[in-house]
Design a protein around this motif. Structure first.
Motif, PDB file in Angstrom:
ATOM      1  N   LEU A  27      31.702  37.112  92.129  1.00 10.65           N
ATOM      2  CA  LEU A  27      31.696  38.507  91.660  1.00 10.65           C
ATOM      3  C   LEU A  27      31.344  39.440  92.816  1.00 10.65           C
ATOM      4  CD1 LEU A  27      31.884  40.542  89.305  1.00 10.65           C
ATOM      5  CD2 LEU A  27      29.425  40.185  88.936  1.00 10.65           C
ATOM      6  N   PRO A  60      43.955  42.024  87.231  1.00  6.63           N
ATOM      7  CA  PRO A  60      43.855  41.230  85.991  1.00  6.63           C
ATOM      8  C   PRO A  60      43.624  39.740  86.220  1.00  6.63           C
ATOM      9  CG  PRO A  60      45.608  42.845  85.772  1.00  6.63           C
ATOM     10  CD  PRO A  60      45.105  42.952  87.184  1.00  6.63           C
ATOM     11  N   ASP A  61      44.330  39.144  87.168  1.00  8.45           N
ATOM     12  CA  ASP A  61      44.186  37.702  87.343  1.00  8.45           C
ATOM     13  C   ASP A  61      42.793  37.355  87.876  1.00  8.45           C
ATOM     14  OD1 ASP A  61      45.795  35.193  87.101  1.00  8.45           O
ATOM     15  OD2 ASP A  61      45.063  34.966  89.154  1.00  8.45           O
ATOM     16  N   GLN A  91      40.135  39.210  87.283  1.00  8.30           N
ATOM     17  CA  GLN A  91      39.256  39.432  86.127  1.00  8.30           C
ATOM     18  C   GLN A  91      39.243  38.214  85.208  1.00  8.30           C
ATOM     19  OE1 GLN A  91      40.409  43.220  84.306  1.00  8.30           O
ATOM     20  NE2 GLN A  91      38.728  44.174  85.456  1.00  8.30           N
ATOM     21  N   ARG A  92      40.422  37.648  84.994  1.00 11.95           N
ATOM     22  CA  ARG A  92      40.478  36.436  84.165  1.00 11.95           C
ATOM     23  C   ARG A  92      39.627  35.333  84.785  1.00 11.95           C
ATOM     24  NH1 ARG A  92      43.114  34.012  80.344  1.00 11.95           N
ATOM     25  NH2 ARG A  92      44.684  35.624  80.039  1.00 11.95           N
ATOM     26  N   LEU A 137      37.046  35.642  86.819  1.00  9.20           N
ATOM     27  CA  LEU A 137      35.615  35.970  86.747  1.00  9.20           C
ATOM     28  C   LEU A 137      35.097  35.838  85.317  1.00  9.20           C
ATOM     29  CD1 LEU A 137      35.594  39.077  89.133  1.00  9.20           C
ATOM     30  CD2 LEU A 137      34.587  36.825  89.610  1.00  9.20           C
ATOM     31  N   LEU A 138      35.891  36.301  84.354  1.00 13.61           N
ATOM     32  CA  LEU A 138      35.459  36.183  82.947  1.00 13.61           C
ATOM     33  C   LEU A 138      35.391  34.723  82.523  1.00 13.61           C
ATOM     34  CD1 LEU A 138      37.437  39.155  81.375  1.00 13.61           C
ATOM     35  CD2 LEU A 138      34.949  38.912  81.401  1.00 13.61           C
ATOM     36  N   LYS A 148      32.177  33.338  83.932  1.00 17.36           N
ATOM     37  CA  LYS A 148      30.975  33.816  83.236  1.00 17.36           C
ATOM     38  C   LYS A 148      30.894  33.262  81.810  1.00 17.36           C
ATOM     39  CE  LYS A 148      28.028  37.670  82.301  1.00 17.36           C
ATOM     40  NZ  LYS A 148      27.343  38.770  82.963  1.00 17.36           N
ATOM     41  N   GLY A 204      47.126  32.508  92.039  1.00 17.88           N
ATOM     42  CA  GLY A 204      47.192  33.744  91.247  1.00 17.88           C
ATOM     43  C   GLY A 204      48.422  34.562  91.628  1.00 17.88           C
ATOM     44  N   ILE A 255      51.730  35.600  89.320  1.00 18.49           N
ATOM     45  CA  ILE A 255      52.217  36.976  89.210  1.00 18.49           C
ATOM     46  C   ILE A 255      53.686  37.042  89.626  1.00 18.49           C
ATOM     47  CG2 ILE A 255      51.984  39.281  90.241  1.00 18.49           C
ATOM     48  CD1 ILE A 255      48.900  38.645  90.337  1.00 18.49           C
ATOM     49  N   GLY A 258      50.307  45.256  82.673  1.00 18.51           N
ATOM     50  CA  GLY A 258      48.989  44.624  82.571  1.00 18.51           C
ATOM     51  C   GLY A 258      49.017  43.408  81.670  1.00 18.51           C
ATOM     52  N   LEU A 273      50.481  40.603  83.682  1.00 17.10           N
ATOM     53  CA  LEU A 273      49.564  40.158  84.732  1.00 17.10           C
ATOM     54  C   LEU A 273      48.384  39.383  84.131  1.00 17.10           C
ATOM     55  CD1 LEU A 273      49.467  43.380  86.954  1.00 17.10           C
ATOM     56  CD2 LEU A 273      50.644  41.217  87.454  1.00 17.10           C
ATOM     57  N   ALA A 274      47.918  39.842  82.992  1.00 20.18           N
ATOM     58  CA  ALA A 274      46.762  39.185  82.362  1.00 20.18           C
ATOM     59  C   ALA A 274      47.109  37.777  81.908  1.00 20.18           C
ATOM     60  CB  ALA A 274      46.270  40.006  81.176  1.00 20.18           C
ATOM     61  N   THR A 323      48.530  33.493  84.766  1.00 18.43           N
ATOM     62  CA  THR A 323      48.057  32.147  85.099  1.00 18.43           C
ATOM     63  C   THR A 323      48.181  31.163  83.938  1.00 18.43           C
ATOM     64  OG1 THR A 323      46.678  32.817  86.970  1.00 18.43           O
ATOM     65  CG2 THR A 323      45.975  30.860  85.761  1.00 18.43           C
ATOM     66  N   PHE A 367      41.416  41.909  76.919  1.00 19.72           N
ATOM     67  CA  PHE A 367      40.139  41.755  77.609  1.00 19.72           C
ATOM     68  C   PHE A 367      39.995  42.677  78.818  1.00 19.72           C
ATOM     69  CE2 PHE A 367      42.832  38.656  79.799  1.00 19.72           C
ATOM     70  CZ  PHE A 367      42.501  38.860  81.130  1.00 19.72           C
ATOM     71  N   LEU A 368      41.147  43.174  79.310  1.00 21.89           N
ATOM     72  CA  LEU A 368      41.088  43.883  80.581  1.00 21.89           C
ATOM     73  C   LEU A 368      40.303  45.185  80.517  1.00 21.89           C
ATOM     74  CD1 LEU A 368      44.682  43.439  81.993  1.00 21.89           C
ATOM     75  CD2 LEU A 368      42.587  42.282  82.671  1.00 21.89           C
ATOM     76  N   ALA A 398      36.686  44.392  80.512  1.00 17.74           N
ATOM     77  CA  ALA A 398      36.199  43.283  81.339  1.00 17.74           C
ATOM     78  C   ALA A 398      34.997  43.702  82.173  1.00 17.74           C
ATOM     79  CB  ALA A 398      37.310  42.770  82.241  1.00 17.74           C
ATOM     80  N   LEU A 443      31.391  41.883  83.052  1.00 19.03           N
ATOM     81  CA  LEU A 443      31.105  41.436  84.416  1.00 19.03           C
ATOM     82  C   LEU A 443      29.926  42.195  85.027  1.00 19.03           C
ATOM     83  CD1 LEU A 443      34.779  41.098  85.652  1.00 19.03           C
ATOM     84  CD2 LEU A 443      33.238  39.282  84.919  1.00 19.03           C
TER      85      LEU A 443
END
Lengths: 592, 592
Positions: free
Chosen positions: A311, A336-337, A339-340, A342-343, A346, B437, B441, B509, B512-513, B516, B582-583, B586, B590
Motif C-alpha cells: 500500500l 483498478p487492477d 486496487q483489486r 490491495l483489497l 487486506k 495486470g 488489461i 472501469g 479494468l476491474a 484479472t 468496489f472501485l 476502495a 484501503l
C-alpha cells in the motif's frame, strides 16, 4: 517501508468478532476491560514498531552464524530480546504463580501478531518458549516447575521443541532418539534432532530443550514416545551433553537459527521426564495446539506487513493516468487492477485475523469458563478452528506476500525493497507445526467428528445467523454480501454433510482426498461471516453517530470479500464432492 | 533432483492440441514433419538435461559479479553458452538468409521451454536476442541487418531490450532518454536504463542494445519515442559510450545479470535509428509480443521443473502408511493430499503448456499462411492468446513452485534442496515483459475487441466444439469432464458478453476491474478444453491399440483439471459480474 501496528483494526476484530466485550461481560476475563486491552495493544504496537521492526531487514541480510558450536544472532538482536523480556512481553500470557501476568490468549494473540509482523524471525522464538511453559504447567513435576518455569515465563531463558528427526517428520512413529534411566531419577538422552528453531543462540544464558525420545522398553510407534526436559546448562552450572551440529541455509527467516541438535555425543544428555512414560505425544500436543494458532498468527502477521508495504509503495509510485484524472501520472493505488490486488490482500488478511482471534477466544473459554459443559463446548470449538486458523492464515500469508511483490512491479524482485523478504519468510509457515496438509486431514478426520458432528453444525449455524442479521439490516452498502455469503455457507454445509457421511461409511479416502479444498471452503465461509460481523458492528456504530471513516471501510472490505473471494466456495464444494475418484488412477497421470 | 525434458508430453501437446500435424498437412510448415520435430526435441532435451540443467544450482549460488564495469557470469556459464550456440540452438528459429534454420515458433517454443526448465537464468538471455532479431528483420535498415543479424542469429553476439527507466516502467510515456542526430546518420544516445537483463556479461564479445529514446523535437508521450541500436563495441572495434553502472541483488534468477545501464556519460553513445522516427514503440511491440510468449514459456518451464522435483521427492520420501498398505512407511506420493498436490501441479503445467503452444502455432500461421484472410485470423488469435499465455503460465509458475516447496515439507525451505530456488526464480515471470495486470488489461480492453468480438467468440466456439466431442465419445473414464468444462465455458461466455457490453457502453472501469479474474477464467476454460483435446486424442490412440500407459494418464489429468480446477470458473464469473462496484469506495477500505 516500516511496520505500523494496526491497533484499531486489531482491537475492533477482538471486540466485535472474537467477542472480547461479550467475554468481559460474561466475567470470563477477570479484570480485563476493552480499555485496558487497548492500552496494552498500543504499548505492544510501539515496541513492535520502534524496536523489533527496524531489525527485520538487517537480520535477514546478516542471518546467524555458527562457530565452534556457538550461534551468534544478528547485531542488535540480543539487545532487542532483552528489552522485550524486561518490558514484560514474554510474561504477558504466563501463569501468575510463576511471575506471569496471566492475560488471556486472545490478548496475547494480538501481540504475537504484532511481534511477528515486525519480524517473523524474532517472533517465532518466544512461540516455542510459550509452548514449553504450557507443557510444564500441565505435565511437569513440582521440581521441574519450580526450577524452570519462572525463568521461562520471564523469558530469561528460552525453550525449544525437539520432535523432528531425519526419518520422522510428519510421522513421529518413526522416531529413534533414546532415553535410558540413569537410576537417580534422571535419564541419558541420545539422538539427532533436525529443524530445531532457536536450538542454539546467544540471546539467553540457558536454553531448555523439550525432547521426544523412546525409553528402552517402550512399545513401537507413537505409544512408545516420552517427553524429556534437557537443559543446555545443568542446575549445577555444568554444560550438558547437547550441542548444535549445524545450522540450515534457508529460504527465509534468516535471523532465526534452525539447528541440527546432537544429544548424547559423550554418553548421554541429562534429562528429566515430563509427564508420564510413553505419554510424550500427549504432552507435545499441549504445546502444539497453541503453537499452531501462533503459526497461524504468523501468517496473518506477514500478510499485514506485506499489505502495508505494498500500500505504501502503491500510494507513492506514479505510473499512468487514472480514468478521469487531469494531467500527469497518478499513484498506481488508484488503478483498478492495483486496487483489486490491495483489497484482496487486506480482505484475506482481515479474514485470517478474525479466524485466529476467534480461535484464541475459544481457547480462553476452554480454560476459563466455570461451567464444565461450556468449557467442553469452547474446547471443541477451539479444536475445530485451530487447523483452519493455522492452514488458512499461513496459506494466505504466502498468497498475500506474493501479491505484494507483484504490486511493486520490478522493484518487488529486488531484495533491497523488502517485499521479497516477506515472500521468502512467509513460505515456512504452511510447513512447520504440522504441514497444512496435515491440518486439513486433522480437520476432516478428527475435528468434524467432535460431538458427533454437532460442533461443526453449531459453527455453521452461527454463520447462518450472521447472514440473517445482514438480511435484516438490508443496508445498500452491503451490496450482494448476504446472498454471496449465504451461497458460501450452503456450500460448506453440503460439503460437510458429504464428508461426515463418507467418514461414517468408512470411506476414509474420500475424506482425505477432499481435505485441503474443504479447509479452504470452511475458511471462506467462516472468514466471510467474520468480516460480516465486523461490518454489522461498524454499520451500527456509524448509525449511532460514530464518524470514524474506518467504519465505512470495514463495510467495503466485507463486501469485497463476499463478492470477490467467498464466491470461490462453489468451486471448492464441487471439488470436495467430486471426491476420491482421481485417487485410484492418480499414479497413471503422475507416471506418464 | 535434476531435470529430464518431458519430450513425449511436449510432442503430444504440439501434435494434438497446438495442431502440428494439421499445420504440416496444410503445408504451412514446409519440410517439417512430426518425426523430424521429435528428433530435434530429443536432441534439445539432451542438451538441456546434460549441459544446462547441471549449471542451475551453481549459477544460483554463485550469481554474477560486477567489477570495474565488467560482469562475470558463474563458472561454466560461458562454456555452456558457447556450446549451445555452436550446436545451433540459438539459430533454430532465425531467418535462413542470415544463417538461421527458419524453423517454426511452435518448435522453438518447445525448445525455449526446455532451456528455461533447465535454467531460467540461462534461458532468459536468448529470449531477448530473439526479440532483437525480429525487430531488426522487420524494421532495421539494410545496413543494420547486414551488419548485425548474422551474429545475432548465430548467437555469437547477444542483444538487450532497454525500455525501463526509474520513472518509466509500465508507463513508457514518461521515458526521458534522449537521442541527438550527429549529422552523419548516427545519433548520440544519453540516459539511464534499469532492469536490463544481460545488459553486460562475459558470454560474448559484443552486446547489441536496442534502446528507446526521444529525439530532440519529439512529441511528448508514447508517440515521441524512437528505437535505436547501440552496440557495446562499434564497427571499428572501439568501445561505445555505454556502461553497466550496477547489478541488482535479486530474489531469484541470480545467474542472470540485471543491470543499470548508463548511456552517454562521455558525450553520447553512438546509435543507429531502427525503423521510423517516433515509431519506436511499434518496433518494440514486435519484440515484446514474442518475448511475452517466451516469458509464458518460462512459467511453464519452472512449473515443470518444480513438478519433477516434487514428484521425485514424493516417490522417495517415506512417511506414514497408506490406506490398506502393509507394514512400514509408504512413499508420501501415495497419500491422497500429496497426490492432489502433485496432480494440481501437473495439470496446471499441462494446461499452461497447451495454451502457450497454441499461441505459438497461431503466430506461425500469422506469418506463414498464404491466404491474407487466414493470416489475419491467425494473427488475431495469436494476439488474443498472448496475454493469456503470458499471465496464466507465469501465475501458475509461482503457484506450482509454491506447492512444490510444500510437498517437500521442511526440506523445501532449505536452499540446498533446490525447491526454494524454483519458488524464487518463478516470481519474476509475472512481473517482467509487462506485468500480469497489464496483460489482463490488454486482454479485456484491446484483444476482446478484435474483429468486433468475433475473434474471442470463435475461440469460445472452438472450446464448445471440444465439449461436443467429449459428449459424443461418452467414455466413462472422462468422469464429469464434459459437464464441468461446459459450465466453465458458459461462465466464460457470459463474462465475455458482460465485458464487451461494458466496453461498448464506455464503462471502462468495469472492464479494468474485472480484467484479472477474467483472464484466469479464460485460461481455465481454454486450458480445460486443451487438456480435453489431448485426452480425446489419447483415447483414440488407446482405442486404436496403442498400449502406451501415458494415454490413460492424459485422460486422468484432463478429468482432474475439469473436476478440481476448472470448477473455479463460476466464482470468477461472479467476480467479473460483480464488477467495478468496489472501485468507488476502495480508498475507504484501503485508508482505514
Amino acid at each position: 517501508m516500516t511496520y505500523r501496528a494496526p491497533v484499531p483494526d486489531i482491537l475492533f476484530t477482538m471486540r466485535h468478532v472474537a467477542g472480547l466485550d461479550r467475554a468481559v461481560a460474561d466475567g470470563v476475563y477477570g479484570d480485563l476491560t476493552p480499555d485496558l486491552a487497548e492500552t496494552i495493544l498500543e504499548e505492544a504496537g510501539r515496541f513492535a514498531n520502534d524496536v523489533i521492526a527496524p531489525l527485520n531487514r538487517e537480520g535477514d541480510k546478516h542471518g546467524v552464524t555458527l562457530k565452534d558450536g556457538t550461534v551468534t544472532t544478528a547485531p542488535g538482536w540480543k539487545e532487542a530480546y532483552k528489552g522485550w523480556t524486561e518490558a514484560g512481553w514474554n510474561a504477558l500470557p504466563g501463569p501468575v504463580e510463576y511471575g506471569g501476568q496471566g492475560l488471556p490468549t486472545l490478548l496475547n494473540s494480538a501481540c504475537v501478531e504484532m511481534w511477528n509482523a515486525a519480524s517473523m524471525a524474532f517472533g517465532i522464538g518466544p512461540v516455542l518458549t510459550m509452548g514449553a511453559i504450557e507443557a510444564l504447567v500441565q505435565h511437569g513435576s513440582d521440581d521441574l516447575r519450580s526450577r524452570y518455569l519462572e525463568k521461562l515465563v520471564s523469558g530469561e531463558w528460552t525453550a525449544t521443541m525437539n520432535l523432528t528427526e531425519p526419518h520422522a517428520g510428519s510421522d513421529l512413529a518413526a522416531l529413534r532418539s533414546r532415553a535410558e534411566p540413569a537410576g537417580d531419577g534422571t535419564y541419558r538422552v541420545t539422538g539427532q534432532k533436525i529443524f530445531i528453531t532457536y536450538g542454539e543462540h546467544d540471546l539467553t544464558d540457558n536454553i531448555i530443550h523439550l525432547v521426544l525420545a523412546r525409553l528402552p522398553d517402550a512399545p513401537a510407534g507413537t505409544r512408545g514416545i516420552s517427553l524429556f526436559l534437557v537443559p543446555k546448562f545443568l542446575p549445577d552450572g555444568t554444560r550438558n551433553d547437547v550441542r548444535c551440529h549445524s545450522i540450515e541455509h534457508k529460504l527465509g527467516i534468516h535471523a532465526s537459527p534452525t539447528c541440527t541438535m546432537i544429544f548424547g555425543d559423550n554418553g548421554g544428555a541429562v534429562g528429566w521426564l515430563v509427564g508420564e512414560e510413553n505419554r510424550g505425544l500427549n504432552c507435545m500436543f499441549t504445546m502444539m495446539n497453541n503453537a499452531r494458532l501462533a503459526v497461524g498468527l504468523q501468517g496473518v502477521a506477514i500478510a499485514e506487513r506485506a499489505y502495508q508495504q505494498a500500500l505504501g509503495y502503491a500510494n507513492e509510485r506514479r505510473q499512468g493516468r487514472a480514468i478521469g484524472a487531469a494531467e500527469g501520472m497518478s499513484p498506481i493505488a488508484v488503478h483498478p487492477d492495483v486496487q483489486r490486488n490491495l483489497l484482496t490482500m487486506k480482505a484475506l488478511t482481515a479474514a485470517a485475523r478474525a479466524i485466529c482471534y476467534m480461535t484464541a477466544e475459544a481457547i480462553d473459554r476452554a480454560h476459563l469458563e466455570e461451567d464444565p459443559a461450556r468449557r467442553k463446548k469452547a474446547n471443541e470449538r477451539a479444536s475445530l478452528l485451530t487447523p483452519v486458523a493455522k492452514a488458512f492464515s499461513t496459506d494466505i500469508g504466502v498468497e498475500v506476500a506474493s501479491i505484494g511483490v507483484q504490486v511493486h512491479g520490478g522493484m518487488g524482485f529486488i531484495e533491497e525493497t523488502g517485499a521479497a523478504q516477506h515472500f521468502r519468510d512467509a513460505r515456512i509457515a504452511p510447513i512447520y507445526e504440522g504441514t497444512n496438509g496435515i491440518q486439513a486431514i486433522d480437520l476432516v478426520t478428527r475435528k468434524l467428528l467432535l460431538s458427533g458432528g454437532e460442533t461443526v453444525r453449531a459453527q455453521i449455524a452461527a454463520m447462518r445467523a450472521t447472514v440473517a442479521r445482514l438480511l435484516k439490516e438490508n443496508t445498500p452498502a452491503f451490496g450482494a454480501t448476504a446472498p454471496r455469503l449465504r451461497d458460501a455457507i450452503e456450500s460448506l454445509d453440503r460439503a460437510t454433510s458429504h464428508l461426515l457421511q463418507s467418514l461414517s461409511s468408512n470411506a476414509q479416502g474420500e475424506a482425505l482426498a477432499g481435505a485441503t479444498p474443504y479447509l479452504r471452503l470452511f475458511a471462506l465461509a467462516q472468514g466471510g461471516a467474520a468480516l460480516a460481523e465486523m461490518a454489522l458492528a461498524a454499520n451500527a456504530q456509524a448509525a449511532g453517530g460514530d464518524t470514524d471513516p474506518a467504519h465505512a471501510g470495514r463495510i467495503v472490505l466485507c463486501r469485497f470479500f463476499a463478492e470477490n473471494i467467498a464466491v470461490g466456495a462453489k468451486g471448492l464444494e464441487e471439488t470436495v464432492m467430486s471426491g476420491a475418484g482421481f485417487l485410484q488412477d492418480a499414479t497413471l497421470a503422475l507416471a506418464s
